[in-house]
Scaffold this active site. Sequence first.
Site, mmCIF file in Angstrom:
data_model
loop_
_atom_site.group_PDB
_atom_site.id
_atom_site.type_symbol
_atom_site.label_atom_id
_atom_site.label_comp_id
_atom_site.label_asym_id
_atom_site.label_seq_id
_atom_site.Cartn_x
_atom_site.Cartn_y
_atom_site.Cartn_z
ATOM 1 N N GLU A 1 29.444 41.012 40.388
ATOM 2 C CA GLU A 1 29.731 39.739 40.056
ATOM 3 C C GLU A 1 30.062 39.141 41.402
ATOM 4 O OE1 GLU A 1 28.972 38.214 37.381
ATOM 5 O OE2 GLU A 1 28.975 39.850 35.926
ATOM 6 N N CYS B 1 35.016 31.817 40.851
ATOM 7 C CA CYS B 1 33.350 31.898 41.170
ATOM 8 C C CYS B 1 32.668 30.715 40.516
ATOM 9 C CB CYS B 1 33.183 33.406 40.828
ATOM 10 S SG CYS B 1 33.661 33.697 39.263
ATOM 11 N N GLU C 1 29.232 29.015 49.869
ATOM 12 C CA GLU C 1 30.528 28.946 48.512
ATOM 13 C C GLU C 1 31.833 28.627 49.537
ATOM 14 O OE1 GLU C 1 31.811 32.655 46.997
ATOM 15 O OE2 GLU C 1 31.958 31.770 45.239
ATOM 16 N N LYS D 1 40.788 49.639 41.686
ATOM 17 C CA LYS D 1 41.066 49.300 43.155
ATOM 18 C C LYS D 1 41.574 47.760 43.087
ATOM 19 C CE LYS D 1 40.459 48.148 46.892
ATOM 20 N NZ LYS D 1 41.197 46.908 47.410
HETATM 21 P P1 NAD Z 1 36.145 40.747 48.653
HETATM 22 O O1 NAD Z 1 34.747 40.956 48.534
HETATM 23 O O2 NAD Z 1 36.870 40.457 50.006
HETATM 24 O O3 NAD Z 1 36.831 41.760 48.038
HETATM 25 C C1 NAD Z 1 36.978 42.108 46.472
HETATM 26 C C2 NAD Z 1 37.439 43.233 46.215
HETATM 27 O O4 NAD Z 1 36.499 44.290 47.057
HETATM 28 C C3 NAD Z 1 38.713 43.507 46.751
HETATM 29 O O5 NAD Z 1 39.651 44.523 45.884
HETATM 30 C C4 NAD Z 1 38.726 44.230 48.107
HETATM 31 O O6 NAD Z 1 39.557 45.136 48.452
HETATM 32 C C5 NAD Z 1 37.264 45.010 47.873
HETATM 33 N N1 NAD Z 1 36.607 45.709 48.919
HETATM 34 C C6 NAD Z 1 36.239 44.830 50.138
HETATM 35 N N2 NAD Z 1 35.443 45.569 50.908
HETATM 36 C C7 NAD Z 1 34.838 46.552 49.899
HETATM 37 C C8 NAD Z 1 34.132 47.528 50.456
HETATM 38 N N3 NAD Z 1 33.262 47.851 51.458
HETATM 39 N N4 NAD Z 1 34.082 48.652 49.363
HETATM 40 C C9 NAD Z 1 34.708 48.580 48.455
HETATM 41 N N5 NAD Z 1 35.410 47.468 48.094
HETATM 42 C C10 NAD Z 1 35.803 46.687 48.753
HETATM 43 O O7 NAD Z 1 36.348 39.361 47.830
HETATM 44 P P2 NAD Z 1 37.792 38.518 47.780
HETATM 45 O O8 NAD Z 1 38.046 37.772 48.828
HETATM 46 O O9 NAD Z 1 38.925 39.213 47.177
HETATM 47 O O10 NAD Z 1 37.241 37.600 46.592
HETATM 48 C C11 NAD Z 1 36.740 36.488 46.602
HETATM 49 C C12 NAD Z 1 34.888 36.489 46.257
HETATM 50 O O11 NAD Z 1 34.773 37.023 45.008
HETATM 51 C C13 NAD Z 1 34.478 35.181 46.256
HETATM 52 O O12 NAD Z 1 33.180 35.051 46.995
HETATM 53 C C14 NAD Z 1 34.142 34.971 44.874
HETATM 54 O O13 NAD Z 1 33.273 34.048 44.449
HETATM 55 C C15 NAD Z 1 34.050 36.023 44.272
HETATM 56 N N6 NAD Z 1 34.527 36.196 42.729
HETATM 57 C C16 NAD Z 1 33.143 36.274 41.926
HETATM 58 C C17 NAD Z 1 33.612 36.309 40.701
HETATM 59 C C18 NAD Z 1 32.464 36.434 39.696
HETATM 60 O O14 NAD Z 1 32.589 36.970 38.316
HETATM 61 N N7 NAD Z 1 31.306 36.183 39.893
HETATM 62 C C19 NAD Z 1 34.933 36.235 40.163
HETATM 63 C C20 NAD Z 1 35.977 36.112 41.153
HETATM 64 C C21 NAD Z 1 35.502 36.003 42.311
#
Ligand code: NAD
Length: 495
Positions: free
Chosen positions: A262, A296, A397, A187
């Site tokens: 992550e 991240c 962050e 997804k």
């Molecule tokens: P997000 O949490 O909004 O979304 C990530 C994914 O989760 C998307 O596909 C979204 O549709 C899905 N999602 C959202 N709510 C959900 C739920 N309740 N259940 C299941 N899926 C859900 O994050 P984002 O804005 O897309 O990404 C940015 C964040 O990701 C930042 O905080 C960043 O630090 C983190 N990140 C971490 C890593 C790592 O490896 N630690 C890598 C990249 C990004």
Amino acid sequence: MNRARNTTVKEFCALDPVPYFVDGEWSPGVADPIAVFDPANGLPVATVACADEAAVDSAARAARSAFDRGTWSRARPDERARQMNAWADLVDRDSEVLAEMETLQTGKPIRESRGDVARALDGLRFYAAAARNQRGEVIDVSDRHHSYVIRQPLGVVAAIVPWNVPIVLTISKVAPALAAGNSVIVKPSQTTPLTALYLAKLWEEANLPRGVYNVINGPGRSVGETLCLHPLVTGMSFTGGTDTGLHLGELAARQNKRVMLELGGKSPNIVLADADLTKAIPGAANAIFYGQGQICAAGSRLLVEAPIYDQVVEGVAAIASSLQIGDPLDEVTEFGCLTSQSHRDEILGWVDRATQDGASVAAGGHVASVPGLPNGAFMEPTVLVDVPPTAPISCEEVFGPVLVVQRVDGEEQAIAWANDSSFGLSAGVWSRDSGRARRIAGRLEAGVVWINDYGVFNPAMPFGGVKLSGSSHREWSHLALDAYLEHKSIWEANS
Ligand code: NAD
């Protein structure tokens, strides 16, 4: 207006909507299609088919049936490896298509997208090889038994991917899960689904088994959450925001699923007075400005020992001011745009609040304008100095190109400030004294530490965080393969 240059990208994005892929079939979706925007001009680049909860149920059932059929889950490891390599060959062939798509949907410079595709490809080949390298264990406990442990796939794995490095983070989950014999349902983020969908097209072209690699689109809260909590989904791997990940982890724990998280970071990068500044200064700039800071593991907190503080600030600010900001599709662009105007404006809001809290701007801090792209989500790479360590921008962050620089008095204060964070993803240490740097690395609360470097990756090295940055599982390496496997103990009485 679709700014694609590559004919294949144009054709793929012109599908209206781009369908999603479940059980080897393309679906036009069941809910209103989702528009995918090019952040460089704010206009739609494609629309993609959208699933709903019922479609998630069908996808989970299809993935489970594929698992039970055993064409993938019980295939000989060398056969699985061969098929993953056949998929990888097509990724290699279409690497330019994937890179352009990635740039159109993320706004990152094309040269960066090429690097991401190369990394994804390397990861795919790494796990194709790893598929053949899975071992059980014989544990002799008595002369009455032959006792041993075998490793088996979990079943169906949900892969939830964010928008910042879509192709790499898709492969970081899918490749080990597939190598282990699982079926997967990806997804992607609603804002960047194109490359995961194009990987499905290549999966189909390689004639790989149906129901094993599936992609659906939809909002996280409905489609993503339903997928993760579906009873037929036995494992879930999530990369994204900390609050979302913790919420999901809590729900999934109630079903005792395998959960890999992550999450976010606020990574400290320590420059000691004995560092080689010809390396540390560009290294510190690259640590935060690569990926427009939307990484991240970005080195967003620079902790500099007092004697070299002014020199480091001056050097990093000079690099920030000289980065070539431009059209992400241009070959010469070094710094592209952020994921959306609203995200950019949020980050500028962080900068405003930081200056109210006492920070000074050493570079950037404004919207950047790029000729011909007046509605692009561009901003200047920004360096903030004299930031109190307790200010929100020092602790939370930002997920954008904003570096916070702090003056530290010696090694102990650097370690204490570095560890004074709810996150623990990564860290950097710059020093000519390798014994000292290693000692500090050992004391930093982080899953990854770079010494005299920053942000280097290899699929053979584990990646992941401690504290609120992630669960105890790691992505990449043999550890990620293990995360997608169950261990089964077998006792066989001797006859
Ligand atoms: P997000 O949490 O909004 O979304 C990530 C994914 O989760 C998307 O596909 C979204 O549709 C899905 N999602 C959202 N709510 C959900 C739920 N309740 N259940 C299941 N899926 C859900 O994050 P984002 O804005 O897309 O990404 C940015 C964040 O990701 C930042 O905080 C960043 O630090 C983190 N990140 C971490 C890593 C790592 O490896 N630690 C890598 C990249 C990004």
